[in-house]
Design a protein around this motif. Structure first.
Motif, PDB file in Angstrom:
ATOM      1  N   HIS A  60       0.753  -1.255   0.090  1.00 45.24           N
ATOM      2  CA  HIS A  60      -0.082  -0.161  -0.020  1.00 45.24           C
ATOM      3  C   HIS A  60       0.858   1.289   0.034  1.00 45.24           C
ATOM      4  O   HIS A  60       0.689   2.209  -0.885  1.00 45.24           O
ATOM      5  N   ILE A  71      -5.927   3.937  -3.139  1.00 45.73           N
ATOM      6  CA  ILE A  71      -5.480   2.287  -2.750  1.00 45.73           C
ATOM      7  C   ILE A  71      -6.205   1.897  -1.567  1.00 45.73           C
ATOM      8  O   ILE A  71      -6.337   2.324  -0.531  1.00 45.73           O
ATOM      9  N   HIS A  73      -7.809  -2.223   0.267  1.00 43.10           N
ATOM     10  CA  HIS A  73      -7.770  -3.521   0.320  1.00 43.10           C
ATOM     11  C   HIS A  73      -9.016  -4.174   0.021  1.00 43.10           C
ATOM     12  O   HIS A  73     -10.076  -3.869   0.139  1.00 43.10           O
TER      13      HIS A  73
END
Length: 870
Positions: A60, A71, A73
């Motif tokens: 990241h 960005i 997850h």
């Protein structure tokens, strides 16, 4: 509904998705890729890596330094968003359901290695393939290749990093070996290639459109001449889109240029051919449809069958055969559940020889059987290393054959036809032609299974709907409906012309003659021509069988089909294989007579007994169809004598050949066969003598080889056991190694970041004219700034030495004493004075530092003096 939501949903339908798989050595190409990737083009990126379950990835932070994209997850249930990069989390597998992520944890007892890249790539097509791309970067192993193969089959675009550029080339090479790669590029070149693919415009110039139309027709002509498949029956938009896709992937600007390219490049033409043939199939595809087929069709077929009957099933466009094997398994299960044994044969056909070779081998990778239960695997497959082999008994029930559904005649007397997801690619005329062929080949009450998006068109009244959702139908018509265009368009004149050489020479098109007028004339006169054929057959074609000179059965007419059995042998059509045994003797005698140059018709009377016990007395007439020294074709005429049948009226000049009677076998017949037997026995004796000599030599060598073989076999068993253990260990080590390389790459990058941070800190201290010494609780020097080293002559080896030994000597302050006071009291201490004629202030501040054995106190000593550090 909120307008913003509506707009967002419509935008998502055009969202460009780039799915990236990377493993060992993947950090550098990822950084190169995102440096070149657009940050505001509305694209979405998904990065899948091999991650250690207990390691916190820094990807990241590393990628955030290369791109302005958001960005995040991957989380279960989250939707794809534009201008966003999604990263996978450790110990999870991410898949896509349309534009929604589905995340599941890896099961602890699941065998290694986990293949998260394959898992994502397999589901990419669920959102459509037009604006979806799969990218494979550096990595070891083969993860990504199987998923890319399935994605590519459905029309998806696959890009891989050049193996020469990749730090670990195994993953890119595995995809290249699988033959599913559209472009091989450097990581930094891929975003631009994707943009060009998306932004390739539609030509608006009328002259350019006309030129493209001519180029498209020429390309289709090339394909038809090279591969004997006419793609004009396919939907024009789909065909053009596939051609343009290959053109874009090759980086060619116009269709005319692409035409020149494929004319000079056979591999590019074959590449296009493979792309146009959409071989989408898998075991138990649409499980609910297979369940409906089993309960509503297969079980009914079994219940209505008898011991004498044989079930016939046709699977056209079978690709690599998974559908045919699935139906064979389900029919076998239905027979076992009913407790009966029935003969059945499945005819699986396709135009692509390569796909049929794969299907015929009956060998599939483990990934192909993901939808197959373990019980079915155990009963119908044998595992060999990482592949599964179909049970030989089941394999013998299926015949794989090259067959063009659009031009070849249909198979007959069928109980079931399964043709799923082919009709949707054909134009309306071709769809109706295919449905009419299905109707022509099906028995009454036979079943037809189509794809969920396909329909029967104008033939809907000929069928009963069994299940509307899964398009299962039953034939309720007594008529054999065959679309007239089948007769006009699908008859292969070249192959048929061999049967009637004189007529074919008149029909063959002269060089340079346009094909279109001939087709138009055929369409205009086809009704008259078909009527003429019917009249000719009624008048001149009694019950008969047509043979080639080598004994191959070419065709049969009228009631002759009673004496021909193709049910138990669909592959070999010879006299010995499919013609009634009682006819073998007269046919063999006649063939022997013709071999010796006798041209008279051979007539004999034969008594046949059918499997039902019924007896037929037949007059058998065998004659050549041409008077050449070696006739190519023989016609066997059959007439029932016990029913008093008469032949159709023949021309007056067709008198029966002299010297032939319709009696049984004569002495002359036996003499002919005896001579032939003597010739064969002589040849057999010579062969036996030759084989005897060879056998004696081989026996001597065989004894020596047998002893060696036994030793080698024992060694081989030991080596095989060791190899299996090593292979299992190797797979585990591969997975661990990939994770270690990924961790090592991140550590290297963190070290670089820390070095940069140190350099930036020194710059700031120089600007502030401030020096720093950091001490631990034992007054040992942990580090010092460059200004301190330059002014007070301290060296790198002074780190970890006591401040009492190497501290700067100041007249106005005892640095060691100040540091002890700070540690004891926890309060800062300040001293001021001069050094070298310049003012200098020294401040000692306490701070807490965390070491391996717990939290301890340290001291930071700051030196401030513009004159001293100038």
């Amino acid at each position: 509904m909120d307008n913003s939501e509506t707009d967002g949903e419509s935008q998502d339908t055009r969202l460009t998705l780039v799915a990236i798989g990377a493993s060992a050595g993947g950090l550098e190409p990822l950084e190169d890729f995102f440096k070149a990737a657009p940050a505001d083009a509305g694209w979405c990126f998904v990065v899948i890596q091999h991650l250690s379950p207990d390691y916190r990835s820094m990807m990241h932070e590393l990628l955030a330094r290369q791109t302005r994209l958001e960005i995040r997850h991957i989380e279960d249930g989250s939707r794809l968003r534009a201008n966003t990069v999604y990263l996978n989390q450790p110990n999870t597998n991410a898949e896509l359901d349309g534009d929604v992520f589905r995340v599941r944890s890896n099961v602890d007892d699941r065998p290694l290695p986990h293949l998260p890249i394959d898992g994502l790539f397999r589901t990419l097509a669920s959102r459509g393939v037009d604006r979806t791309f799969a990218v494979i970067l550096s990595g070891s192993g083969s993860d990504g290749s199987r998923g890319a193969q399935e994605f590519h089959k459905l029309g998806g675009t696959v890009l891989v990093q050049s193996p020469q550029e990749a730090g670990f080339s195994s993953m890119p090479r595995a995809a290249l070996t699988a033959g599913v790669v559209d472009r091989v590029l450097g990581a930094a070149e891929m975003p631009q290639a994707i943009r060009l693919h998306i932004d390739s415009g539609v030509y608006t110039d009328a002259r350019q459109e006309a030129e493209d139309s001519r180029a498209e027709s020429a390309i289709l002509g090339l394909l038809e001449r090279q591969h004997h498949v006419d793609f004009s029956a396919y939907k024009a938009a789909n065909v053009l889109r596939r051609i343009e896709r290959r053109q874009k992937l090759r980086g060619i600007a116009t269709l005319s240029s692409y035409l020149e390219f494929v004319q000079d490049n056979a591999s590019a033409l074959d590449e296009l051919y493979q792309d146009l043939l959409i071989g989408v199939t898998q075991f138990y595809r649409d499980p609910d449809a297979i369940t409906v087929l089993r309960k509503k069709a297969l079980e009914e077929m079994v219940a209505n069958s008898t011991e004498e009957s044989s079930l016939r099933i046709w699977v056209p466009a079978c690709a690599s055969g998974e559908e045919a094997y699935t139906i064979a398994i389900e029919l076998s299960e239905a027979l076992a559940a009913a407790g009966v044994e029935r003969r059945f044969r499945i005819i699986a056909t396709d135009v692509h020889r390569g796909s049929l070779d794969m299907a015929s081998s009956g060998i599939f990778p483990e990934s192909a059987l993901e939808g197959v239960s373990q019980d079915i695997r155990d009963r119908y497959f044998t595992r060999h290393r990482d592949r599964y082999v179909v049970d030989p008994v089941l394999r013998q029930k299926i015949v794989f054959s090259v067959h063009d559904l659009l031009s070849d005649p249909p198979f007959m007397q069928l109980d079931l036809i399964s043709c799923r997801n082919l009709l949707i690619y054909l134009n309306e005329e071709a769809q109706l032609r295919v449905i009419s062929m299905f109707l022509f080949g099906l028995r009454k009450a036979g079943f037809l299974l189509l794809g969920p998006s396909e329909s029967l068109g104008r033939y809907a009244d000929e069928f009963e709907v069994i299940n509307g959702r899964w398009r299962l139908f039953r034939n309720t018509s007594d008529r054999r409906v065959l679309d007239r265009s089948v007769l006009a368009n699908s008859v292969n004149l070249t192959s048929r012309s061999e049967l009637v050489p004189n007529l074919s020479s008149r029909l063959q098109r002269k060089p340079g003659m346009s094909r279109q007028p001939a087709i138009a004339a055929t369409v205009r006169d086809r009704d008259t021509l078909v009527s003429s054929y019917d009249a000719l057959l009624k008048r001149y074609a009694p019950s008969s069988i047509l043979l080639a000179a080598d004994g191959a059965v070419l065709a049969w007419f009228g009631q002759a089909g009673t004496y021909v059995d193709t049910m138990n042998n669909l592959a070999e059509w010879t006299v010995e294989d499919i013609v009634h045994p009682d006819l073998h003797f007269p046919i063999n005698v006649a063939m022997e007579r013709f071999r010796h140059g006798l041209r008279e018709a051979y007539v004999r009377s034969v008594m046949l007994e059918l499997p039902s016990g019924e007896k037929h007395q037949l007059a058998v007439t065998i004659e050549p169809l041409d008077m050449s020294p070696r006739p190519r074709f023989l016609l066997i005429g059959l007439k029932r004598e016990d029913l008093g049948e008469t032949e159709p009226a023949a021309p007056q000049d067709s008198a029966p050949p002299p010297g032939n009677t319709a009696g049984g076998p004569t002495r002359e017949d036996h003499i002919f066969l005896s001579r032939r037997i003597q010739e064969l026995e002589r040849d057999l004796r010579l062969t036996e003598e030759t084989l005897q000599n060879v056998t004696e030599r081989l026996e001597a060598s065989g004894e020596e080889l047998q002893a060696s073989n036994e030793e080698l076999q024992a060694s081989n068993e030991e080596l095989q056991a060791s190899n299996e253990e090593l292979q299992s260990s190797n797979e585990e080590l591969h997975a661990v190694n990939e994770e270690l390389v990924s961790v090592s790459s991140e550590h290297e990058r963190q070290i670089e970041m820390l070095s940069e941070l140190n350099r930036d800190t020194e710059v700031v201290l120089r600007l502030l004219k401030t020096g720093v010494i950091v001490l631990d609780s034992q007054l040992r020097i942990r580090r010092f700034s460059q200004l301190i080293g330059r002014v007070f002559q301290m060296e790198a080896h002074d780190v970890q030495r006591s401040l009492d030994v190497v501290s700067p000597r100041l007249d106005f302050a005892d640095l060691a004493g100040m540091a002890r006071q700070v540690i004891e009291t926890g309060e800062p201490v300040v001293r001021s004075g001069t050094y070298g004629g310049h003012d200098l202030e020294v401040r000692a501040h306490p701070f807490d530092r965390i070491e391996d054995d717990g939290r301890t106190r340290g001291v930071a000593v700051l030196f401030t003096g513009a004159g001293v550090f100038s």
